[in-house]
Design an enzyme around this catalytic site. Sequence first.
Site, short mmCIF file in Angstrom:
data_model
loop_
_atom_site.label_atom_id
_atom_site.label_comp_id
_atom_site.label_asym_id
_atom_site.label_seq_id
_atom_site.Cartn_x
_atom_site.Cartn_y
_atom_site.Cartn_z
CE LYS A 205 -43.43 -43.17 -46.33
NZ LYS A 205 -44.71 -43.17 -47.08
CG MET A 239 -54.72 -53.78 -38.51
SD MET A 239 -54.43 -53.18 -40.21
CE MET A 239 -52.71 -53.62 -40.45
CB CYS A 305 -59.28 -46.31 -49.61
SG CYS A 305 -58.39 -47.80 -50.14
CG ASP A 570 -86.00 -59.06 -49.89
OD1 ASP A 570 -85.03 -58.42 -50.33
OD2 ASP A 570 -86.71 -58.63 -48.97
#
Length: 601
Positions: A205, A239, A305, A570
């Site tokens: 690769k 990226m 993933c 909250d």
Amino acid sequence: RPRAPVVGALYRHLSAGWPSGPGATRFLSVSVQVGARRRIPDEAPPFSAFLTDTFGRRHRYLRISLTEKCNLRCQYCMPEDGVKLTPRGQLLTTEEVLTLARLFVSEGVQKIRLTGGEPLIRPDILDIVAELRKLEGLKTIAVTTNGVNLARLLPGLKRAGLDLLNVSLDSLVPSRFEFIVRRKGFHKVMEGIEKAIEMGYNPVKVNCVVMRGLNEDELLDFVALTEKKPLEVRFIEYMPFDGNKWNFKKMVSYQEMLDRIRQQWPGLEPVPGEEADTAKTFKVPGFRGQVGFITSMSDHFCGSCNRLRVTADGNLKVCLFGNAEVSLRDCLRSGATDEELLQIIGAAVGRKKKQHAGMFSISQMKNRPMILIGFWDCTMLNFESRTKKPSELLRYSTSRGRSLGAPLRHLGRPFCANLRNTKDGLPLRHASRRACGHASDPPDQLTHTDPQGRARMVDVGGKPVTRRTAAARATVRLTPKAFHLVRENQLAKGDALSVAQIAGIMAAKQTSVLIPLCHPLPLDNVHVALELVELDCTAVVTATCRTTGRTGVEMEALTAAAVAALALYDMCKAVSHDIIISDIKLVSKTGGQRGDYHREP
């Protein structure tokens, strides 16, 4: 699949042994166990609960960075001004690498990829591969390399048991190659690729990061390589990483690359792949090799993933584009057992998000340079290895400091709130912030304004580096009903104390973003504790921050206390809006040129 049990299980279990009645005080310490082994449905084949996230993704693939060093300086990987490497003593040793590898493989990891930096510059690379080969259950050992040393080392790697090779190559033009990687070595890389083919690796690769205006005109030349050679050329969308000056205009999308290649080879056809493959693979009919596209930016593959990453300094990353890391190194060195390590790994995997934030959000996030394969400027969740044993961090304690029993590891995953911010994987010793002054300014002068009254950021570059701490406090007055629900962990939203604690920790790290003129700080430690006082139905938040730098952490402590209080509000506002946040104040500070400060009781 149901989500894992949360902190409440442990909180309720322990609360039975706590004192009650008027004036009783209950305390949530900084270390919290969050969840437990996640149960896999009965019909699913057995797989480690620790490596299965809340979306059912099973992580069988581990990438281990062996070093932060590299003999190239690729533009998309290495910032132009370089990086500050982690001291050698803070990197994983060979024994630690193999210990973690054995643990992950025992839980179901079937593929390990060795990365860097450049893994082939590590002197013991052959020994590491040979030891990994002995692990029962490990099916594939792979290496990603820049190829400079590949031809020399490949025979030994083959004998040691290396299965797969990825070679980075971003240009087929020698002069352009040198421009991109800022070093010579093109012919060595090509020699390494030819050597791999000669030794039977199929496919070899070849990874190519495609950047507009730099090498996108070589797409067709790379595809042509696959005609007669058993290569899989993989085009990677550019990226964002810290220091590589990413912007959207530089990125060549998968679809644009595909369209350009199909103009030359209209018969380009997709090749079926595995569900967890990162690349979309295609083949020109009649060609020996194939091409792939890694589309992290334009068409993410988060849903399938199955990858986890361990950085060279021993941090676990569950997502390439996430900004949280868990230090396995510190746990190892503090004597953690396999079970404790698995609890920590399981906690990290359990927090993995459904997908990353998208290219535009990612490009705005602070991160590590790509060369430091942890990838992101991280917030690490660490054991306090200097002062405590791992087992002690899995306990609750009362406000009196009395232990509430042995660690209940089976009830959940540990969350340890000992945090530090990093840049390039190291404390930012050069970056700091002083909240209240410059050394040359008189004490009664405002330091964040210039003589004309305009806002300014104080220059702290000339100040000495010292150890500094600060503590701040906030009080939240609840209604009796809200107080009871918080204490018994019966709120519909979940465990209010843990959420408030985590919110305070996260806020401390973001102080320089929230407060405009604050400097970013290397936080050595953040400790957020919440104390419930039944007498007046209040929750007292105490935040303590520590740094080693040129300026103090008062603002970090105040921000942590304030935001933790807001988070508690909250969590409780559905029960009542009659909640008062008050008395946000600095309690103490130490270090710095102006001396220590302690508020009178």
